[in-house]
Motif scaffolding. Structure first.
Motif, PDB file in Angstrom:
ATOM      1  N   TRP A 134       0.844  -1.179   0.000  1.00  0.00           N
ATOM      2  CA  TRP A 134       0.000   0.000   0.000  1.00  0.00           C
ATOM      3  C   TRP A 134       0.885   1.235   0.000  1.00  0.00           C
ATOM      4  CZ3 TRP A 134      -2.940   2.228   4.732  1.00  0.00           C
ATOM      5  CH2 TRP A 134      -3.858   3.209   4.296  1.00  0.00           C
ATOM      6  N   GLU A 135       1.344   1.648   1.203  1.00  0.00           N
ATOM      7  CA  GLU A 135       2.062   2.921   1.269  1.00  0.00           C
ATOM      8  C   GLU A 135       2.935   2.874   2.513  1.00  0.00           C
ATOM      9  OE1 GLU A 135       3.291   6.641   0.914  1.00  0.00           O
ATOM     10  OE2 GLU A 135       1.906   6.376   2.595  1.00  0.00           O
ATOM     11  N   VAL A 136       4.172   3.345   2.393  1.00  0.00           N
ATOM     12  CA  VAL A 136       5.139   3.157   3.474  1.00  0.00           C
ATOM     13  C   VAL A 136       4.687   3.821   4.775  1.00  0.00           C
ATOM     14  CG1 VAL A 136       7.522   3.529   4.163  1.00  0.00           C
ATOM     15  CG2 VAL A 136       6.996   2.948   1.803  1.00  0.00           C
ATOM     16  N   GLU A 137       4.432   5.132   4.726  1.00  0.00           N
ATOM     17  CA  GLU A 137       4.070   5.835   5.968  1.00  0.00           C
ATOM     18  C   GLU A 137       2.726   5.342   6.510  1.00  0.00           C
ATOM     19  OE1 GLU A 137       5.275   7.768   3.436  1.00  0.00           O
ATOM     20  OE2 GLU A 137       6.763   9.145   4.282  1.00  0.00           O
ATOM     21  N   ALA A 138       1.759   5.165   5.607  1.00  0.00           N
ATOM     22  CA  ALA A 138       0.432   4.735   6.043  1.00  0.00           C
ATOM     23  C   ALA A 138       0.518   3.379   6.744  1.00  0.00           C
ATOM     24  CB  ALA A 138      -0.520   4.675   4.857  1.00  0.00           C
ATOM     25  N   GLY A 139       1.349   2.476   6.189  1.00  0.00           N
ATOM     26  CA  GLY A 139       1.519   1.167   6.804  1.00  0.00           C
ATOM     27  C   GLY A 139       2.037   1.287   8.225  1.00  0.00           C
ATOM     28  N   LEU A 140       3.005   2.181   8.397  1.00  0.00           N
ATOM     29  CA  LEU A 140       3.579   2.377   9.726  1.00  0.00           C
ATOM     30  C   LEU A 140       2.517   2.903  10.694  1.00  0.00           C
ATOM     31  CD1 LEU A 140       6.332   2.426  11.312  1.00  0.00           C
ATOM     32  CD2 LEU A 140       6.325   4.872  10.872  1.00  0.00           C
ATOM     33  N   LEU A 141       1.754   3.893  10.237  1.00  0.00           N
ATOM     34  CA  LEU A 141       0.751   4.493  11.126  1.00  0.00           C
ATOM     35  C   LEU A 141      -0.331   3.483  11.511  1.00  0.00           C
ATOM     36  CD1 LEU A 141       0.376   8.068   9.586  1.00  0.00           C
ATOM     37  CD2 LEU A 141       1.681   7.353  11.592  1.00  0.00           C
ATOM     38  N   VAL A 142      -0.759   2.673  10.546  1.00  0.00           N
ATOM     39  CA  VAL A 142      -1.760   1.654  10.862  1.00  0.00           C
ATOM     40  C   VAL A 142      -1.183   0.662  11.875  1.00  0.00           C
ATOM     41  CG1 VAL A 142      -3.129  -0.259   9.950  1.00  0.00           C
ATOM     42  CG2 VAL A 142      -3.013   1.885   8.702  1.00  0.00           C
ATOM     43  N   GLY A 143       0.084   0.303  11.694  1.00  0.00           N
ATOM     44  CA  GLY A 143       0.730  -0.609  12.645  1.00  0.00           C
ATOM     45  C   GLY A 143       0.728  -0.032  14.054  1.00  0.00           C
ATOM     46  N   VAL A 144       1.071   1.252  14.168  1.00  0.00           N
ATOM     47  CA  VAL A 144       1.086   1.886  15.488  1.00  0.00           C
ATOM     48  C   VAL A 144      -0.326   1.901  16.075  1.00  0.00           C
ATOM     49  CG1 VAL A 144       1.448   4.071  16.695  1.00  0.00           C
ATOM     50  CG2 VAL A 144       3.134   3.278  15.041  1.00  0.00           C
ATOM     51  N   ALA A 145      -1.312   2.269  15.236  1.00  0.00           N
ATOM     52  CA  ALA A 145      -2.695   2.298  15.716  1.00  0.00           C
ATOM     53  C   ALA A 145      -3.130   0.912  16.177  1.00  0.00           C
ATOM     54  CB  ALA A 145      -3.626   2.819  14.618  1.00  0.00           C
ATOM     55  N   ALA A 146      -2.772  -0.110  15.410  1.00  0.00           N
ATOM     56  CA  ALA A 146      -3.155  -1.478  15.787  1.00  0.00           C
ATOM     57  C   ALA A 146      -2.524  -1.855  17.125  1.00  0.00           C
ATOM     58  CB  ALA A 146      -2.747  -2.459  14.698  1.00  0.00           C
ATOM     59  N   SER A 147      -1.272  -1.451  17.345  1.00  0.00           N
ATOM     60  CA  SER A 147      -0.618  -1.763  18.624  1.00  0.00           C
ATOM     61  C   SER A 147      -1.380  -1.139  19.786  1.00  0.00           C
ATOM     62  CB  SER A 147       0.817  -1.227  18.659  1.00  0.00           C
ATOM     63  OG  SER A 147       1.566  -1.705  17.594  1.00  0.00           O
ATOM     64  N   ILE A 148      -1.804   0.119  19.591  1.00  0.00           N
ATOM     65  CA  ILE A 148      -2.511   0.803  20.681  1.00  0.00           C
ATOM     66  C   ILE A 148      -3.856   0.134  20.926  1.00  0.00           C
ATOM     67  CG2 ILE A 148      -3.606   2.976  21.353  1.00  0.00           C
ATOM     68  CD1 ILE A 148      -1.332   4.422  19.944  1.00  0.00           C
ATOM     69  N   VAL A 149      -4.572  -0.192  19.847  1.00  0.00           N
ATOM     70  CA  VAL A 149      -5.865  -0.862  20.007  1.00  0.00           C
ATOM     71  C   VAL A 149      -5.681  -2.187  20.753  1.00  0.00           C
ATOM     72  CG1 VAL A 149      -7.736  -2.026  18.769  1.00  0.00           C
ATOM     73  CG2 VAL A 149      -6.963   0.226  18.031  1.00  0.00           C
ATOM     74  N   TRP A 150      -4.624  -2.907  20.397  1.00  0.00           N
ATOM     75  CA  TRP A 150      -4.365  -4.195  21.037  1.00  0.00           C
ATOM     76  C   TRP A 150      -4.056  -4.015  22.515  1.00  0.00           C
ATOM     77  CZ3 TRP A 150      -5.207  -8.781  22.031  1.00  0.00           C
ATOM     78  CH2 TRP A 150      -4.265  -9.708  22.478  1.00  0.00           C
ATOM     79  N   LEU A 151      -3.289  -2.962  22.828  1.00  0.00           N
ATOM     80  CA  LEU A 151      -2.981  -2.677  24.230  1.00  0.00           C
ATOM     81  C   LEU A 151      -4.271  -2.388  25.007  1.00  0.00           C
ATOM     82  CD1 LEU A 151      -0.363  -2.106  26.034  1.00  0.00           C
ATOM     83  CD2 LEU A 151      -0.999   0.278  25.777  1.00  0.00           C
ATOM     84  N   LEU A 152      -5.135  -1.550  24.418  1.00  0.00           N
ATOM     85  CA  LEU A 152      -6.395  -1.220  25.090  1.00  0.00           C
ATOM     86  C   LEU A 152      -7.269  -2.468  25.218  1.00  0.00           C
ATOM     87  CD1 LEU A 152      -7.309   2.206  23.422  1.00  0.00           C
ATOM     88  CD2 LEU A 152      -6.166   1.793  25.595  1.00  0.00           C
ATOM     89  N   ALA A 153      -7.275  -3.289  24.171  1.00  0.00           N
ATOM     90  CA  ALA A 153      -8.109  -4.494  24.204  1.00  0.00           C
ATOM     91  C   ALA A 153      -7.639  -5.431  25.312  1.00  0.00           C
ATOM     92  CB  ALA A 153      -8.064  -5.198  22.860  1.00  0.00           C
TER      93      ALA A 153
END
Lengths: 582, 582
Positions: free
Chosen positions: B421-440
């Protein structure tokens, strides 16, 4: 000492089907229950007629939209929902959010605006269903207590300020508080409206005051509560009669005006993908807010009535209600606090009460519309102000500041942004701030150096109690799960602790407070244990709980040194103490 | 058993000023240290010349930009940074991010493109300074281990695939992996380039292989490591000589080509607010990635060298370096892993080594530019491929899947999005997923029913050990802080526990695992304790830690019942047991 724990046993919420079947085939839903439901339905209908007209105006819609939003949605909810008490229909804050969403997209009150409201209701219903089917109700937990307090207080204040125009005729634009107050044009004051609205306001506030309550109690005794509750309808009735009798509408008094006769016709809103894309985020926010409000109301009243509500069934019920609103000329609805309390108090025992309300309201529409047209808008505005002013929670927001500074600030920040910037944006920033604060709390774990309380097997922070410690040994308790947020800080803190204690040979991490470890944490711990080995220290983790031990096993942490994570603190303490004696 | 804990004592990182002053006024920075720094500088310069040319090409810039990015930035870092080993300059992934950012904004390699690269470097420098001054370095912790692994692996693969064109002449567009592979045009293969590039690739990989290492060891003994490290430069030198000797550039072999003579001139990039707004997010991401990489390198090498680095000083150093790059014709720089390891191995003792590298490289530019022009691009491409292929971490990403399914999935998700997809976007989604996982993870706290281990004072999960319990009493340990994320779930779980135990009269919440409570949690606990009182149950919280007790006091929780939170579990157990005996 054993008391009524039965109070907490699971009781299934009755639903309509069960209610009807029981009514038909057995005597369990007997005359009494039916009468109680009917009684509640009458009172709620009396409340609902003026409220639904008023909230339609808050939403920027023609008044009949409020009535339509109170028929089919209530029946749909009765079919799918579980709460007996929850009174579904138009509510103040969702109406504000609706207006806020649609205003930039179409002229207030225009046919396009009405169409957009239907589409919005459909989308909201769709989100409710998704949440219910995939059991995503927990997402409302993102709306923390401080954020909700700030959001509801600020939205309510916006609604109240927004009533200046209908109450007095003083013209004002919609928008944030700045825009509203800045646009006030006092030359447009209509004295008669202001007089009638002001009078209604004074009476309504006085009845709610302690003095009013006391007087009612003295005059009417047991009936005082019901009478006080019905006073707004009574006022509206008197005002409508006065208006009709003196022809006040011809002297510039705004009234509800001519309503279309008959029940709403069913129609499918036109689906336009670009509009749906624009409406998706607001619809999601309306769903979240409606969900948070309804579930809280249903649970609170369920607890009072000893009925356990099923949040996911509630979501299906609310989804069906909103989709019904989208089909039948309404706008987004949810379970309102005030009407639900009345509903419960008035004796609603099953969701059938809601369905009865819908039927009564339909009869009202069929036979009362000519009379409803005389209701003066200033009196409706007064009832909104009095109802919504109960949602202002500035005192508890102030108290929050004293209890937890950051939670308090988040609450005030949310309120300020909602008031002075933008309603939805303020809410989203509040939620984001809550998450950042949660992560920040997580970032700097509390480390406690422990010592043994003499003659016990318990350890305590050496700064908080008289304790014994072992030479060359450091017991440190980590009070946090080890995750990517804190792994690096934790490593630095542990290294600093080790550096502060010269001559250390055993570092014991008491893991009783570590609940989880993620890949970043495991990676850090691997590196840290290598650093300890290089420095010639023995590293132990004690009091490792079973779920954590499983995670260690998955990460292959301490796989070559199971003893390193197998001890309880006291056993290791005794072992190390014995070794030192030898 | 007491060993070299001194190894972990804080040692201040030397900085340039200290180095110079010590050199001038004392003999501590004596001849030996100076020689060691100089030695390191020579080796790093030899590596840096081809690498800086190559990474400029990865960034889509003319080759001289790479050289310019390796002069002033190194001196600026030496003045403000603290790490002796960190070799600052162009690095592969930041170069990829630079190209990725600028390509949509200007034609590759055009003067506007070069100007944008300067502005980007200034912005990156500015972000570094902000992070350093406000001590925000911790923000890099959002880049969790799984996200970084996935991001770096995928970016490296993109860089390697991107080298197909310079290596073989086969034309290809830039973009994601789909776009790159889809655009391959094999008719443009240039045989001679492919031959030379392929040969270089085989030699370089072979030298890194075990076989190559063994042969070098046999042939050159102690010098083998240095020789293997310098082999890429040697290969480039030979390739340049062959190219010049046979005039291969006239047969279509791409070479570095004519470079401008002399040192870069200083200039201020033009500040255009709309461009700055466009570049801000990418600049922030480049800063985060550069920061994460540099701090990790500096800390790793600092640990080896027993030098403690100061992360915030590092940020100032890197900020100065990037601003210098923006002034002097460069592009964003950071501390690279490979060169830093070489720098440390070759003996760099102070940041002066970096300044010496800059001076040597300047001399190189002044006297070698005619020769650099003959360097064939395919050989540069081969060195990039070999260098970057070390960053591919597919095996450890696979292992991660086995260790923690979700962490592993986040790593692969990040990699897949970056690749396809896109380098920066991939990174940001990864960070967001980590935070969601932490909250979950936080959402569903682990509840353990406890019993007393006989003849001890310790409690354990009744399912994990033989324990004693008291009639009518339930000890439940909550293994999580109580926050808005889990308050409602927790309340439901506790109510269910109570409902499951008929005849309960005491509910004891063992709070040893509760580290924090926020306003939402406090609100829940207040309501819950009222519910317990209504149901006639005594509610206790035991083993409340001091920081939590302070929070309870702030929230006025249990203010009227201090006993409810004052007991340790064992004391309360004994008291309740004694009461039952009476």
């Amino acid at each position: 000492m054993r008391l009524n724990v039965k109070a907490l046993e699971k009781i299934q919420g009755n639903d309509l089907m069960q209610g009807v079947l029981t009514l038909v085939f057995t005597s369990r839903y007997g005359k009494t229950l039916l009468l109680r439901d009917f009684n509640a339905a009458i009172i709620v209908t009396l409340m609902l007629i003026p409220q639904s007209l008023a909230y339609a105006l808050v939403a920027g819609l023609p008044p009949e939209a409020g009535l339509y939003a109170s028929i089919l949605p209530l029946i749909a909810y009765a079919l799918f929902g579980t709460s007996a008490a929850l009174a579904v229909g138009p509510v103040a804050i969702v109406s504000l959010l609706t207006a806020n969403t649609l205003m930039p997209m179409a002229t207030l009150g225009s046919p396009e605006y009405v169409q957009l409201a239907l589409l919005l209701a459909m989308l909201v219903g769709f989100f409710y269903l998704i949440m219910g089917v995939f059991r995503l109700g927990f997402i409302t937990q993102l709306l923390s207590y401080p954020v909700m307090k700030g959001f509801i207080t600020a939205s309510s204040l916006l609604i109240i300020v927004g009533q200046i125009k209908p109450l007095t005729g003083i013209s004002m634009v919609r928008g944030n508080l700045f825009e509203r107050l800045h646009s006030l044009d006092f030359t447009t004051l209509h004295g008669l409206s202001a007089l009638m609205g002001g009078l209604a306001l004074v009476i309504l506030f006085w009845v709610r005051s302690q003095g009013g309550a006391a007087l009612f109690q003295t005059l009417f005794g047991a009936y005082s509560a019901t009478l006080r509750r019905l006073l707004p309808m009574l006022l509206i009735l008197i005002a409508a009669l006065v208006t009709a009798g003196f022809g006040l509408q011809d002297q510039g008094m705004a009234t509800v005006g001519k309503l279309p006769q008959g029940l709403p016709s069913l129609s499918l809103p036109s689906f336009d993908w670009s509009l749906i894309a624009q409406l998706a985020l607001p619809a999601f926010i309306i769903t979240m807010i409606g969900m948070a409000e309804s579930i809280a109301v249903a649970q609170t009243l369920g607890a009072v009535k000893r009925q356990r509500v099923n949040p996911n069934r509630e979501l299906l019920g609310l989804g069906a209600a909103n989709i019904a609103a989208g089909f039948s000329g309404g706008f987004p609805v949810t379970g309102g606090m005030a009407r639900s309390v009345v509903n419960a108090d008035a004796g609603a025992e099953t969701p059938l009460a809601g369905a009865m309300t819908a039927v009564l309201l339909s009869l009202g529409i069929l036979f009362l519309t000519p009379w409803l047209s005389y209701i003066p808008i200033p009196v409706l505005a007064a009832t909104i102000i009095v109802a919504v002013s109960q949602l202002l929670e500035f005192p508890s927001m102030l108290k929050l500041l004293g209890m937890n500074r950051i939670d308090g600030l988040i609450s005030w920040l949310t309120a300020a942004l909602v008031l002075f910037w933008e309603v939805e944006a303020g809410l989203l920033v509040g939620v984001a701030a809550s998450i950042v604060w949660l992560l920040a709390n997580h970032r700097q774990p509390y480390l406690a150096e422990l010592g043994l309380i003499p003659d016990t097997e318990r350890f305590k922070n050496i700064n908080h109690a008289q304790t014994q410690t072992l030479e060359h040994c450091l017991f440190v308790r980590i009070d946090e799960s080890i995750t990517f947020i804190n792994a690096s800080v934790l490593e630095q803190s542990l290294l600093a602790k080790v550096a502060d204690h010269k001559g250390l040979s055993n570092l014991i991490i008491v893991a009783s407070g570590i609940h989880n470890i993620d890949a970043t944490g495991a990676h850090m711990l691997t590196r840290f244990s290598q650093e300890m080995a290089t420095a010639g220290l023995n590293l132990y983790l004690t009091d490792v709980k079973v779920p954590l031990a499983k995670q260690f096993a998955n990460f292959k942490l301490f796989a070559d040194n199971p003893d390193g994570i197998g001890y309880s603190s006291i056993d290791l303490y005794r072992k190390l103490a014995a070794e030192q004696q030898d």
